[in-house]
Design a protein around this motif. Sequence first.
Motif, mmCIF file in Angstrom:
data_model
loop_
_atom_site.group_PDB
_atom_site.id
_atom_site.type_symbol
_atom_site.label_atom_id
_atom_site.label_comp_id
_atom_site.label_asym_id
_atom_site.label_seq_id
_atom_site.Cartn_x
_atom_site.Cartn_y
_atom_site.Cartn_z
ATOM 1 N N LEU A 155 35.038 32.182 34.631
ATOM 2 C CA LEU A 155 34.802 32.881 35.898
ATOM 3 C C LEU A 155 35.655 32.215 36.966
ATOM 4 O O LEU A 155 35.767 30.986 37.019
ATOM 5 C CB LEU A 155 33.330 32.809 36.296
ATOM 6 N N GLU A 156 36.243 33.039 37.840
ATOM 7 C CA GLU A 156 37.110 32.504 38.883
ATOM 8 C C GLU A 156 37.014 33.350 40.135
ATOM 9 O O GLU A 156 37.065 34.579 40.075
ATOM 10 C CB GLU A 156 38.571 32.468 38.404
ATOM 11 N N CYS A 157 36.888 32.673 41.269
ATOM 12 C CA CYS A 157 36.887 33.362 42.556
ATOM 13 C C CYS A 157 38.283 33.911 42.836
ATOM 14 O O CYS A 157 39.286 33.239 42.574
ATOM 15 C CB CYS A 157 36.468 32.399 43.657
ATOM 16 N N ALA A 158 38.351 35.125 43.394
ATOM 17 C CA ALA A 158 39.648 35.738 43.700
ATOM 18 C C ALA A 158 40.437 34.933 44.729
ATOM 19 O O ALA A 158 41.660 35.024 44.794
ATOM 20 C CB ALA A 158 39.453 37.169 44.193
ATOM 21 N N GLY A 159 39.728 34.118 45.541
ATOM 22 C CA GLY A 159 40.397 33.298 46.542
ATOM 23 C C GLY A 159 40.751 31.909 46.059
ATOM 24 O O GLY A 159 41.211 31.072 46.863
ATOM 25 N N ASN A 160 40.577 31.630 44.764
ATOM 26 C CA ASN A 160 40.891 30.305 44.258
ATOM 27 C C ASN A 160 42.366 29.970 44.519
ATOM 28 O O ASN A 160 43.248 30.774 44.215
ATOM 29 C CB ASN A 160 40.597 30.244 42.758
ATOM 30 N N VAL A 263 27.942 38.809 33.279
ATOM 31 C CA VAL A 263 29.188 38.092 32.988
ATOM 32 C C VAL A 263 30.188 39.125 32.480
ATOM 33 O O VAL A 263 29.954 39.774 31.455
ATOM 34 C CB VAL A 263 28.995 36.976 31.946
ATOM 35 N N VAL A 264 31.287 39.289 33.228
ATOM 36 C CA VAL A 264 32.304 40.291 32.915
ATOM 37 C C VAL A 264 33.600 39.559 32.571
ATOM 38 O O VAL A 264 34.387 39.233 33.463
ATOM 39 C CB VAL A 264 32.525 41.264 34.096
ATOM 40 N N PRO A 265 33.842 39.270 31.303
ATOM 41 C CA PRO A 265 35.039 38.505 30.926
ATOM 42 C C PRO A 265 36.324 39.204 31.359
ATOM 43 O O PRO A 265 36.468 40.427 31.230
ATOM 44 C CB PRO A 265 34.944 38.433 29.395
ATOM 45 N N GLY A 266 37.260 38.415 31.905
ATOM 46 C CA GLY A 266 38.576 38.919 32.253
ATOM 47 C C GLY A 266 38.698 39.561 33.613
ATOM 48 O O GLY A 266 39.811 39.815 34.072
ATOM 49 N N TRP A 267 37.597 39.834 34.287
ATOM 50 C CA TRP A 267 37.633 40.473 35.605
ATOM 51 C C TRP A 267 37.390 39.413 36.678
ATOM 52 O O TRP A 267 36.827 38.345 36.406
ATOM 53 C CB TRP A 267 36.584 41.580 35.696
ATOM 54 N N ILE A 268 37.791 39.702 37.918
ATOM 55 C CA ILE A 268 37.598 38.737 38.993
ATOM 56 C C ILE A 268 36.109 38.432 39.167
ATOM 57 O O ILE A 268 35.247 39.241 38.829
ATOM 58 C CB ILE A 268 38.211 39.238 40.319
ATOM 59 N N GLY A 269 35.824 37.252 39.714
ATOM 60 C CA GLY A 269 34.467 36.730 39.741
ATOM 61 C C GLY A 269 33.437 37.628 40.398
ATOM 62 O O GLY A 269 32.271 37.642 39.992
ATOM 63 N N ILE A 270 33.831 38.396 41.429
ATOM 64 C CA ILE A 270 32.876 39.252 42.144
ATOM 65 C C ILE A 270 32.247 40.284 41.210
ATOM 66 O O ILE A 270 31.139 40.768 41.464
ATOM 67 C CB ILE A 270 33.568 39.952 43.332
ATOM 68 N N SER A 271 32.895 40.600 40.093
ATOM 69 C CA SER A 271 32.340 41.575 39.144
ATOM 70 C C SER A 271 31.134 41.019 38.400
ATOM 71 O O SER A 271 30.282 41.793 37.949
ATOM 72 C CB SER A 271 33.411 41.993 38.130
ATOM 73 N N SER A 272 31.064 39.704 38.263
ATOM 74 C CA SER A 272 29.975 39.074 37.503
ATOM 75 C C SER A 272 28.794 38.819 38.434
ATOM 76 O O SER A 272 28.521 37.687 38.837
ATOM 77 C CB SER A 272 30.475 37.778 36.853
ATOM 78 N N GLN A 312 43.350 38.075 37.205
ATOM 79 C CA GLN A 312 43.681 36.796 37.814
ATOM 80 C C GLN A 312 45.016 36.313 37.263
ATOM 81 O O GLN A 312 45.280 36.399 36.064
ATOM 82 C CB GLN A 312 42.593 35.766 37.507
ATOM 83 N N PRO A 313 45.888 35.777 38.119
ATOM 84 C CA PRO A 313 47.193 35.316 37.652
ATOM 85 C C PRO A 313 47.108 33.958 36.959
ATOM 86 O O PRO A 313 46.046 33.333 36.890
ATOM 87 C CB PRO A 313 48.003 35.221 38.943
ATOM 88 N N VAL A 314 48.246 33.494 36.474
ATOM 89 C CA VAL A 314 48.328 32.201 35.793
ATOM 90 C C VAL A 314 48.195 31.067 36.807
ATOM 91 O O VAL A 314 48.773 31.115 37.895
ATOM 92 C CB VAL A 314 49.671 32.068 35.040
#
Length: 423
Positions: A155-160, A263-272, A312-314
Amino acid sequence: MSHAEADHDTRRSRQWLAGEARGTGVDRDRLLELGAAMAALTAAADERELVAVAPAPVGVDPGTPIAKPLPPELLRPLDTNAEMRWTALAGQGYVVPNDRFFVRNHTVTPRLDADTWRLRLFGTGLRGAPTRDAAVEFSLDELRRLPAEESTALLECAGNGRRYFAEQQDDPAPGVAWGLGGVGVARWRGVRLGTVLRLAGLRDDAVDVMPEGLDPDYVTGGVNLGRVRRPLPIAKALDDVLLAYEMNGEPLPADHGFPVRVVVPGWIGISSIKWVGPVEVSTTPLFSPWNTRFYRMFGAGHPAEGTVLGAQPVKSAFELAWDARVPAGAELLLRGRSWSGNGPIDRVEVDTGDGWRPADLVAADRGGPWQRWTARWRPSAPGRYTLRARATDTTGATQPDRAAPNTLAYLFDGVVHHPVTAL
């Protein structure tokens, strides 16, 4: 039908702008006014004017927004959020322990009672079209009696990485100043959302599913947007989405969605969605502010209504303190991790001041949501050094020297310049 996140959000945005998508409890005209305000924010940022950004939603008490302790050696508080310190991963293995997993809250962590909590499914996408007030309900015990699955997901925040837009590129970066610690991998255990949808009476013509959190309403710009919610296409909902009630072998902690989260694998964190309660299932397209007006790319190169966020990018990070002190002349084993929303990591390179060279990848991580790696380095003399790491995923996507700026500073993917001093 593709269930890629960007495809879905683009389609729903067009339908919403045309008045074809539905969002119960949200006034479309008022949201369009918010969109105009966002365009003004874009123009102001282009002219480098000062822009006021509220540190917390209006009407929300930020006194104790996070339930768990925040030891400074593990987490860095950021308003209603907490960022993991990368040094806290040293010796911790593949997953991030719960005590140092990052926290992203739009408001505050609610204190919910597992005994009275219910998952409540309703909408035209279920047989009999149950209403919100007469929903199909599942208790936590009932969910636990269903076939359980475990998923190791990132999981990752879009603003990371947002802070590096300003620090490295001199680009304005309003919002929470995340370093690279708004990300984490955990083992999530629960029941597939698809299993519960079918038990609730899923219709063949359902198109969208919208989980909604039970945290306090989000208020911004004087407008109450209700609880955080974001739609998923039915194909994604029936694929790999989990209703998780455990995290790393323990009951889900309060800050991470207790008693149940999506938990939504592969999508930005707000989806989870955390603290999930109501779930609308619809035969018509759904929208919310979190996929039409927010979590979009504004600014140069984007249309006035913004561009949807894709995968999410690399990114890459060293498991090393920022501006760390290291012994000159000694051989050091640098450790780090790289990840991408597009797919597994294929290769990683590091630069310690003498050009790019391959890092050694941990073989056991191949194909997983993130990749650990090591590189040896001997600082030849005392002084200041800059460490860099860049990764390339299996689709060929790699990290550029400079991230493309956008008004709200989402999806930073540039190579981070990590300062180190040898003594």
